[in-house]
Every structure is written in structure tokens, then in C-alpha cells.
Scaffold this motif. Structure first.
Motif, PDB file in Angstrom:
ATOM      1  N   ALA A   1      17.079  60.215   8.657  1.00  0.00           N
ATOM      2  CA  ALA A   1      16.206  59.495   9.588  1.00  0.00           C
ATOM      3  C   ALA A   1      16.667  59.735  11.023  1.00  0.00           C
ATOM      4  N   THR A   2      17.976  59.742  11.231  1.00  0.00           N
ATOM      5  CA  THR A   2      18.526  60.022  12.562  1.00  0.00           C
ATOM      6  C   THR A   2      18.238  61.460  12.975  1.00  0.00           C
ATOM      7  N   VAL A   3      18.420  62.387  12.046  1.00  0.00           N
ATOM      8  CA  VAL A   3      18.149  63.800  12.333  1.00  0.00           C
ATOM      9  C   VAL A   3      16.693  63.996  12.726  1.00  0.00           C
ATOM     10  N   ARG A   4      15.801  63.380  11.978  1.00  0.00           N
ATOM     11  CA  ARG A   4      14.370  63.525  12.250  1.00  0.00           C
ATOM     12  C   ARG A   4      14.019  62.972  13.640  1.00  0.00           C
ATOM     13  N   GLN A   5      14.660  61.863  14.004  1.00  0.00           N
ATOM     14  CA  GLN A   5      14.331  61.227  15.271  1.00  0.00           C
ATOM     15  C   GLN A   5      14.845  61.993  16.481  1.00  0.00           C
ATOM     16  N   ARG A   6      16.049  62.562  16.378  1.00  0.00           N
ATOM     17  CA  ARG A   6      16.608  63.235  17.554  1.00  0.00           C
ATOM     18  C   ARG A   6      16.334  64.736  17.550  1.00  0.00           C
ATOM     19  N   GLY A   7      15.915  65.297  16.400  1.00  0.00           N
ATOM     20  CA  GLY A   7      15.519  66.699  16.365  1.00  0.00           C
ATOM     21  C   GLY A   7      16.604  67.679  15.994  1.00  0.00           C
ATOM     22  N   TYR A   8      17.804  67.224  15.725  1.00  0.00           N
ATOM     23  CA  TYR A   8      18.883  68.123  15.320  1.00  0.00           C
ATOM     24  C   TYR A   8      19.859  67.382  14.411  1.00  0.00           C
ATOM     25  N   ALA A   9      20.587  68.152  13.618  1.00  0.00           N
ATOM     26  CA  ALA A   9      21.587  67.596  12.701  1.00  0.00           C
ATOM     27  C   ALA A   9      22.973  68.004  13.154  1.00  0.00           C
ATOM     28  N   MET A  10      23.940  67.168  12.843  1.00  0.00           N
ATOM     29  CA  MET A  10      25.337  67.506  13.088  1.00  0.00           C
ATOM     30  C   MET A  10      26.111  67.413  11.777  1.00  0.00           C
ATOM     31  N   GLU A  11      27.133  68.214  11.676  1.00  0.00           N
ATOM     32  CA  GLU A  11      28.041  68.139  10.522  1.00  0.00           C
ATOM     33  C   GLU A  11      29.459  68.288  11.067  1.00  0.00           C
ATOM     34  N   ILE A  12      30.271  67.275  10.817  1.00  0.00           N
ATOM     35  CA  ILE A  12      31.649  67.279  11.313  1.00  0.00           C
ATOM     36  C   ILE A  12      32.588  67.126  10.121  1.00  0.00           C
ATOM     37  N   GLU A  13      33.203  68.215   9.721  1.00  0.00           N
ATOM     38  CA  GLU A  13      34.181  68.242   8.630  1.00  0.00           C
ATOM     39  C   GLU A  13      33.628  67.639   7.329  1.00  0.00           C
ATOM     40  N   GLU A  14      32.358  67.843   7.054  1.00  0.00           N
ATOM     41  CA  GLU A  14      31.779  67.322   5.815  1.00  0.00           C
ATOM     42  C   GLU A  14      31.903  68.314   4.662  1.00  0.00           C
ATOM     43  N   LEU A  15      31.949  69.599   4.974  1.00  0.00           N
ATOM     44  CA  LEU A  15      32.110  70.620   3.943  1.00  0.00           C
ATOM     45  C   LEU A  15      33.515  71.204   3.941  1.00  0.00           C
ATOM     46  N   ALA A  16      34.093  71.355   5.108  1.00  0.00           N
ATOM     47  CA  ALA A  16      35.441  71.932   5.219  1.00  0.00           C
ATOM     48  C   ALA A  16      36.160  71.294   6.398  1.00  0.00           C
ATOM     49  N   HIS A  17      37.438  71.074   6.241  1.00  0.00           N
ATOM     50  CA  HIS A  17      38.239  70.485   7.314  1.00  0.00           C
ATOM     51  C   HIS A  17      38.308  71.438   8.510  1.00  0.00           C
ATOM     52  N   GLY A  18      38.237  70.855   9.685  1.00  0.00           N
ATOM     53  CA  GLY A  18      38.439  71.634  10.903  1.00  0.00           C
ATOM     54  C   GLY A  18      37.220  72.375  11.404  1.00  0.00           C
ATOM     55  N   ARG A  19      36.019  72.150  10.806  1.00  0.00           N
ATOM     56  CA  ARG A  19      34.821  72.869  11.242  1.00  0.00           C
ATOM     57  C   ARG A  19      33.672  71.890  11.470  1.00  0.00           C
ATOM     58  N   SER A  20      32.784  72.257  12.381  1.00  0.00           N
ATOM     59  CA  SER A  20      31.617  71.426  12.660  1.00  0.00           C
ATOM     60  C   SER A  20      30.463  72.303  13.095  1.00  0.00           C
TER      61      SER A  20
END
Length: 287
Positions: A184-203
Motif C-alpha cells: 500500500a505504501t509502495v503504491r502510494q509513493r510510486g516506488y519500493a525500497m528494500e533494505i537488507e531483506e534478501l541479503a545483509h549489507g545491500r539495498s
């Protein structure tokens, strides 16, 4: 009919042999392929010999280990070069990566995973491997979150049962309730963020790409090490860059903007009723 079934089975067996090299096993013995496929030793040896003659696999003359040959590279190159999203995104993604010094990645959804069509790595985000052709989880990546926007809550739950929301790090979203809120947040602001959700130290920061029908068909992201992406001070810069890139690609794929709005370029939209400038995609989706 019996001949057709036999031919189909042979093709399926050959593909199962090739598939063993895709799942983290770059070099294999005949016995390894037997174990991974469940095929008999004589059948496996015969298939490997045939595949070697066709350059789909090659055998190290010293170790005797098999690895993928050059033929799959040819097929893969033809496949991506003829994909409309790849054709539309390649040059722009390369320029984006060079300008920002970060990784630029484009992916589409294939079933319950994202599939990388291409990636470029900038000077601040070097990689020793190529992402093209790899599959990653949808719920744990910025690209995946953008691709999931094309589904409603019920469709997401059918595609990704609760137990499939695996936690790769302590930061991974592992429940549909949290995923719903995030999207819902992604849809509202138009972009997604990912901070260390798949691998440590990457975003990463990602934005969805639409085709002429308005459907989300792909996503583009900017990624790299935490220190290089530096979302604490670069979020606005990177989100603007990735949304503008996604807009440009979408236009190239025939997207004309939301119903009632005609998009005329990076300067903004034009309202067809009164001719006044309408917000850009970035402005439309900002909180």
C-alpha cells in the motif's frame, strides 16, 4: 502416439539433466547428475554424451566433470534480445548505472518468482556474477514488491502461500499482513525500497514498468551496498531517478498514462480537457 510419448520423455530427461547445472551446481560428475535427476547411469551418460556433441554441456578432459557449454548462452542471448522489455530498457539501464555508479536491474515476474532480464553494475556496486537469468523471491526484493502490485490481496495469497514467505534476514517481510501494508505504501509513493531483506549489507530502490494496456509487466531497480546506496541521504535522488526511468520505459512500451491523461514526456502530463500541465508520475505518487 507411442513414438511421440517416447520423444517427449527424451526431451524432458535431457532438460532435467541441463537443469541440474542451474541450481548451484556448476560442475558435476555423472554420478552427481544421476543422483539429482533420478535417472539411470546408462541413460544419464548417453544424454550427457549427446548434449556434449551439441555443445549444451562440455567435459573437462582432466577432471572429467561436466559443465554447461556455449549453446545455452546463444539461446539465452537470442531470447533476451527479442524480449520487448529488454530491448526497451537495456540502453537506459546502462546509462543509469553509469551515471549513479550503482547497479541497475530489470526484472519480470515468472510465476512465484522474479526473473532478471538484465543488470549493469556501477563503479560503487561491483559484482563477480551476472544476475541475468536468475530468479529471486518476490516478497523480499524491491523489484518483487513492484511486480506484486499487479495482483490483489487474494491473488497474492494464492500465488505466495504464507509458508512461502521465507525470512532471509531479520528484516524480511514474512506475513501477508505486513506485505499488504508495505505494498500500500509502495503504491502510494510510486516506488519500493528494500533494505537488507534478501541479503545483509545491500539495498535498492525500484519502480514498476507498465505496457500500453497499463498493466505492470516489469520493474527496474537501483541497487548496491548500503554505504553506496545511502538511502538516509539519497532516497529522494534515487527514487526520482528510478521513477523517471520507469516512466521513460513505460512510454517506450506504449503506455499513455492513466485514463484521461496524455503523457507527453519528462516535463509532465497534459490534461486533454483544459490543456494545463498535470503532475509527473513522481509527483502523482508522492505522499
Amino acid at each position: 502416439m507411442a513414438s511421440d510419448q517416447g520423444n517427449n520423455q527424451s526431451v524432458e530427461r535431457a532438460l532435467s539433466v541441463l537443469q541440474t547445472f542451474v541450481t548451484g551446481h556448476p560442475e558435476l560428475r555423472v554420478s552427481d547428475v544421476v543422483r539429482l535427476t533420478g535417472l539411470g547411469t546408462s541413460t544419464t551418460s548417453r544424454l550427457l554424451t549427446t548434449l556434449e556433441s551439441l555443445d549444451f554441456v562440455e567435459r573437462d578432459r582432466v577432471s572429467g566433470l561436466y559443465r554447461l557449454g556455449m549453446a545455452p548462452i546463444t539461446l539465452g542471448g537470442v531470447a533476451v534480445n527479442n524480449h520487448p522489455v529488454h530491448r526497451e530498457t537495456r540502453q537506459l539501464a546502462q546509462e543509469l548505472s553509469a551515471r549513479l555508479g550503482l547497479g541497475a536491474n530489470v526484472a519480470v515476474r515468472r510465476g512465484a518468482a522474479l526473473f532478471y532480464l538484465l543488470n549493469f553494475e556501477g563503479r560503487l556496486a561491483p559484482r563477480s556474477t551476472v544476475l541475468t537469468g536468475q530468479r529471486k523471491p518476490l516478497h523480499a526484493t524491491g523489484l518483487g514488491k513492484c511486480l506484486l502490485l499487479s495482483l490483489d490481496g487474494a491473488e497474492r495469497r494464492a500465488l505466495l502461500p504464507g509458508e512461502s514467505l521465507h525470512g532471509y534476514t531479520p528484516h524480511t517481510i514474512t506475513s501477508h499482513e505486513r506485505l499488504d501494508a508495505e505494498l500500500a505504501t509502495v503504491r502510494q509513493r510510486g516506488y519500493a525500497m528494500e533494505i537488507e531483506e534478501l541479503a545483509h549489507g545491500r539495498s535498492c530502490v525500484a519502480a514498476p514498468i507498465r505496457d500500453r494496456s497499463g498493466e505492470i509487466v516489469a520493474a527496474i531497480s537501483i541497487s548496491g551496498p548500503l554505504s553506496a546506496v545511502a538511502l538516509d541521504r539519497r532516497e529522494e535522488e534515487l527514487s526520482r531517478a528510478v521513477i523517471e526511468a520507469a516512466d521513460s520505459i513505460s512510454i517506450g512500451l506504449g503506455y499513455a498514462g492513466p485514463a484521461g491523461v496524455t503523457f507527453v514526456g519528462p516535463g509532465g502530463d497534459v490534461d486533454p480537457v483544459n490543456g494545463e500541465s498535470a503532475p509527473t508520475a513522481l509527483e502523482r505518487t508522492r505522499p
